[in-house]
Design an enzyme around this catalytic site. Structure first.
Site, mmCIF file in Angstrom:
data_model
loop_
_atom_site.group_PDB
_atom_site.id
_atom_site.type_symbol
_atom_site.label_atom_id
_atom_site.label_comp_id
_atom_site.label_asym_id
_atom_site.label_seq_id
_atom_site.Cartn_x
_atom_site.Cartn_y
_atom_site.Cartn_z
ATOM 1 N N LYS A 22 0.851 -1.206 0.000
ATOM 2 C CA LYS A 22 0.000 0.000 0.000
ATOM 3 C C LYS A 22 0.878 1.244 0.000
ATOM 4 C CE LYS A 22 -1.717 1.579 4.031
ATOM 5 N NZ LYS A 22 -1.403 2.987 4.332
ATOM 6 N N ASN A 23 1.917 1.227 0.847
ATOM 7 C CA ASN A 23 2.709 2.457 1.041
ATOM 8 C C ASN A 23 3.758 2.693 -0.035
ATOM 9 O OD1 ASN A 23 1.118 2.946 3.205
ATOM 10 N ND2 ASN A 23 2.629 2.385 4.750
ATOM 11 N N CYS A 116 -5.373 8.233 9.104
ATOM 12 C CA CYS A 116 -5.490 7.569 10.414
ATOM 13 C C CYS A 116 -5.324 8.600 11.544
ATOM 14 C CB CYS A 116 -4.387 6.525 10.585
ATOM 15 S SG CYS A 116 -4.711 5.034 9.685
ATOM 16 N N ARG A 121 -0.003 14.987 12.587
ATOM 17 C CA ARG A 121 0.640 14.589 11.329
ATOM 18 C C ARG A 121 0.848 15.835 10.477
ATOM 19 N NH1 ARG A 121 -1.529 9.061 9.095
ATOM 20 N NH2 ARG A 121 0.614 8.914 8.352
ATOM 21 N N ASP A 305 4.504 0.875 12.068
ATOM 22 C CA ASP A 305 3.288 0.236 11.531
ATOM 23 C C ASP A 305 3.133 -1.195 12.022
ATOM 24 O OD1 ASP A 305 3.702 1.863 8.318
ATOM 25 O OD2 ASP A 305 2.896 2.573 10.222
ATOM 26 N N ARG A 397 -8.763 -0.502 4.455
ATOM 27 C CA ARG A 397 -7.903 0.549 3.878
ATOM 28 C C ARG A 397 -6.509 0.001 3.636
ATOM 29 N NH1 ARG A 397 -7.155 5.483 7.294
ATOM 30 N NH2 ARG A 397 -5.816 5.875 5.514
HETATM 31 C C1 EPZ Z 1 4.239 6.997 5.988
HETATM 32 O O1 EPZ Z 1 3.444 8.045 6.528
HETATM 33 C C2 EPZ Z 1 3.326 5.782 5.943
HETATM 34 N N1 EPZ Z 1 2.185 6.056 5.070
HETATM 35 C C3 EPZ Z 1 2.836 5.452 7.353
HETATM 36 O O2 EPZ Z 1 2.027 4.274 7.267
HETATM 37 C C4 EPZ Z 1 4.053 5.166 8.217
HETATM 38 O O3 EPZ Z 1 3.622 4.939 9.554
HETATM 39 C C5 EPZ Z 1 5.018 6.357 8.201
HETATM 40 O O4 EPZ Z 1 5.360 6.714 6.842
HETATM 41 C C6 EPZ Z 1 6.296 5.987 8.945
HETATM 42 O O5 EPZ Z 1 7.182 7.010 8.947
HETATM 43 C C7 EPZ Z 1 2.366 6.013 3.730
HETATM 44 O O6 EPZ Z 1 3.451 5.765 3.241
HETATM 45 C C8 EPZ Z 1 1.149 6.270 2.880
HETATM 46 P P1 EPZ Z 1 6.257 10.401 7.981
HETATM 47 P P2 EPZ Z 1 3.975 9.570 6.487
HETATM 48 O O7 EPZ Z 1 6.201 11.638 7.195
HETATM 49 O O8 EPZ Z 1 4.805 9.780 5.284
HETATM 50 C C9 EPZ Z 1 6.663 13.750 11.262
HETATM 51 C C10 EPZ Z 1 0.126 2.928 7.670
HETATM 52 O O9 EPZ Z 1 -0.405 2.464 8.691
HETATM 53 N N2 EPZ Z 1 6.475 14.703 10.160
HETATM 54 O O10 EPZ Z 1 7.377 9.436 7.755
HETATM 55 O O11 EPZ Z 1 2.828 10.444 6.719
HETATM 56 C C11 EPZ Z 1 5.382 12.980 11.578
HETATM 57 O O12 EPZ Z 1 4.572 13.719 12.466
HETATM 58 C C12 EPZ Z 1 0.639 4.357 7.651
HETATM 59 O O13 EPZ Z 1 0.288 2.273 6.604
HETATM 60 C C13 EPZ Z 1 6.652 16.070 10.426
HETATM 61 O O14 EPZ Z 1 6.945 16.472 11.542
HETATM 62 O O15 EPZ Z 1 4.896 9.572 7.773
HETATM 63 C C14 EPZ Z 1 5.905 11.727 12.212
HETATM 64 O O16 EPZ Z 1 6.192 11.987 13.567
HETATM 65 C C15 EPZ Z 1 0.412 5.060 8.979
HETATM 66 N N3 EPZ Z 1 6.479 16.951 9.417
HETATM 67 C C16 EPZ Z 1 7.229 11.484 11.480
HETATM 68 O O17 EPZ Z 1 7.561 12.727 10.844
HETATM 69 C C17 EPZ Z 1 6.165 16.545 8.142
HETATM 70 O O18 EPZ Z 1 6.032 17.398 7.243
HETATM 71 C C18 EPZ Z 1 7.165 10.417 10.415
HETATM 72 O O19 EPZ Z 1 6.135 10.772 9.524
HETATM 73 C C19 EPZ Z 1 5.995 15.161 7.895
HETATM 74 C C20 EPZ Z 1 6.170 14.261 8.914
#
Ligand code: EPZ
Length: 418
Positions: A22-23, A116, A121, A305, A397
């Site tokens: 998915k990701n 989610c 986020r 995850d 999802r």
């Molecule tokens: C991706 O989400 C995945 N989703 C998530 O999977 C996964 O948990 C996550 O990466 C892991 O890092 C998809 O790929 C569609 P991040 P993403 O940006 O990209 C902070 C699932 O269950 N952050 O890596 O949204 C954020 O708050 C889902 O399949 C900022 O501060 O995650 C978090 O603490 C859930 N500012 C950390 O970075 C930003 O602009 C990691 O978030 C972006 C993120």
């Protein structure tokens, strides 16, 4: 809302194939906005998130056709630069159209995305990085308004968090920018690598994917590609934990074992037997589970995850386990349901402490989100008696036919349509 009804106590046995990730598929669909003509994605899973992303792309004038597990994305006529409100609100990954729209159209209007409910986020790293590439971006009334005169300009960008989404968004945007872009502290996740491979097949010049330093040399145009998405490491990890929590023995095919190293280390420490070769793994759960300490980290660390799922497993380990969540501070929505099933579990700030119990008891619980729902499903498979899990649309999802896969492996689980 559909629910699962599970009769616990049946060890999983047999073998199962894992679906496409998915990701990886979601950012790859956004990457399809960059190529003029028809790009094809193979091994695409049947998930509601993919349907939602399809609606986002179609709202931009893109033609998306599904033929079995192949998705055809035709971005020849990228008519609009404003994404439709409804689907974007449902899906956090919608933010990934920002970079491609700026690169192709020089303009984008996207509402702040949903997804989610697992804690804050923000999208500040996406916005900050795109501004460094020359975009003018404002956030007004819940909408991101972005534009750039002419082309985006390459730049050196530092991510203060190795964000998966921000790395993907900036890589997509930089592929058609003028000059070179460096992304420092980039995410090294397999899904980022898969997107980079798609872009390189399309003619992009990218180095360093899979490390924390990615270099992109912009090109004028990207060609259509035919790309097969990587296997879903989170679905694989979930099924592996399901085998262990039910004291069963299963094998998984068509996976990338190397993507699951951190999980295998922890499960072996708990006493599971795991035999892994490149695209295949056999896992056997034992009677005695040892307690564990886990800390979620950016890839290749232990995946956030899979944190809810290993927390469910830890509830049955003999002793006290500590699971620290460092990525999403709110990712404990599964604790309430586990407690209702008899788990001795406490949340202390960003850490879960579980004291193993001899067994869990079936109960009526509600799915809070994709991975929290997976954790409750695993607990139900191991629990004594019957467990009802409401709201399994959340699971749909992120998991294709989870109940069918589990039934095929011997679980007594049925979906009751409400
Ligand atoms: C991706 O989400 C995945 N989703 C998530 O999977 C996964 O948990 C996550 O990466 C892991 O890092 C998809 O790929 C569609 P991040 P993403 O940006 O990209 C902070 C699932 O269950 N952050 O890596 O949204 C954020 O708050 C889902 O399949 C900022 O501060 O995650 C978090 O603490 C859930 N500012 C950390 O970075 C930003 O602009 C990691 O978030 C972006 C993120």
């Amino acid at each position: 809302m559909d629910k699962f009804v599970i009769e616990g106590g049946f060890p999983l046995k047999g073998k199962i194939k894992v679906n496409g990730a998915k990701n990886a598929t979601l950012p790859l669909m956004a990457a399809g906005l960059l190529t003029e003509g028809i790009s094809r994605l193979e091994n695409v899973p049947y998930l509601t998130d993919i349907l939602t992303m399809t609606q986002v792309l179609e709202g931009l004038g893109v033609k998306v056709r599904r033929k079995n597990r192949t998705l055809e994305i035709d971005s020849t006529h990228l008519f609009y630069y404003e994404a439709p409100y409804e689907p974007v609100k449902l899906l956090r990954a919608s933010i990934l159209i920002l970079g491609p729209l700026l690169a192709r159209r020089g303009h984008a209007r996207v509402c702040l995305p949903g997804g989610c409910d697992i804690g804050r986020r923000p999208v500040d790293l996406h916005i900050k990085g795109l501004r460094q590439l020359g975009a003018k971006i404002e956030v007004n009334n819940g909408y991101i308004e972005a534009s750039v005169k002419g082309s985006l300009q390459g730049s050196s960008i530092y991510l203060n968090v190795p964000s998966v989404g921000a790395t993907e968004n900036l890589m997509l945007a930089a592929s058609l920018a003028k000059g070179a872009t460096l992304i420092r502290n980039a995410s090294s996740s397999p899904e980022v690598v898969d997107v980079a491979n798609f872009l390189k097949h399309a003619g992009a010049k990218i180095e360093g994917e899979g490390t924390n330093l990615i270099k992109i040399e912009g090109v004028r145009q990207l060609n259509c590609v035919h790309h097969r998405t990587i296997p879903d490491r989170i679905e694989a990890g979930t099924l592996i934990i399901a085998a262990i929590i039910t004291k069963g023995e299963i094998s998984l095919e068509e996976i990338c074992s190397s993507h699951l190293t951190s999980l295998f280390v922890k499960l072996r420490q708990m006493g599971a037997e795991i035999e892994a070769v490149d695209r295949w793994v056999r896992v056997k759960g034992g009677d005695l589970l040892k307690p564990i300490r886990v800390k979620t980290l950016p890839y290749p660390g232990f995946s956030t995850d899979l944190q809810p799922q290993i927390t469910a497993l830890a509830c049955l380990a003999r002793g006290t386990s500590l699971i620290r969540e460092t990525i999403f501070q709110g990712r404990f929505t599964h604790v309430r349901g586990l407690r209702k099933m008899g788990a001795r579990i406490e949340v202390d700030k960003s850490q879960v402490r579980t004291k193993g119990v001899g067994c869990l008891k079936g109960a009526v619980v509600r799915t809070p989100d994709i991975r929290g729902g997976a954790a409750l499903t695993l607990a139900g498979l191991a629990a004594e008696g019957t467990t009802e899990i409401d709201g399994v649309h959340h699971l749909d999802r992120g998991y294709e036919g989870l109940e069918e896969k589990l039934s095929k492996l011997g679980a007594k689980i049925t979906r009751v349509e409400d």
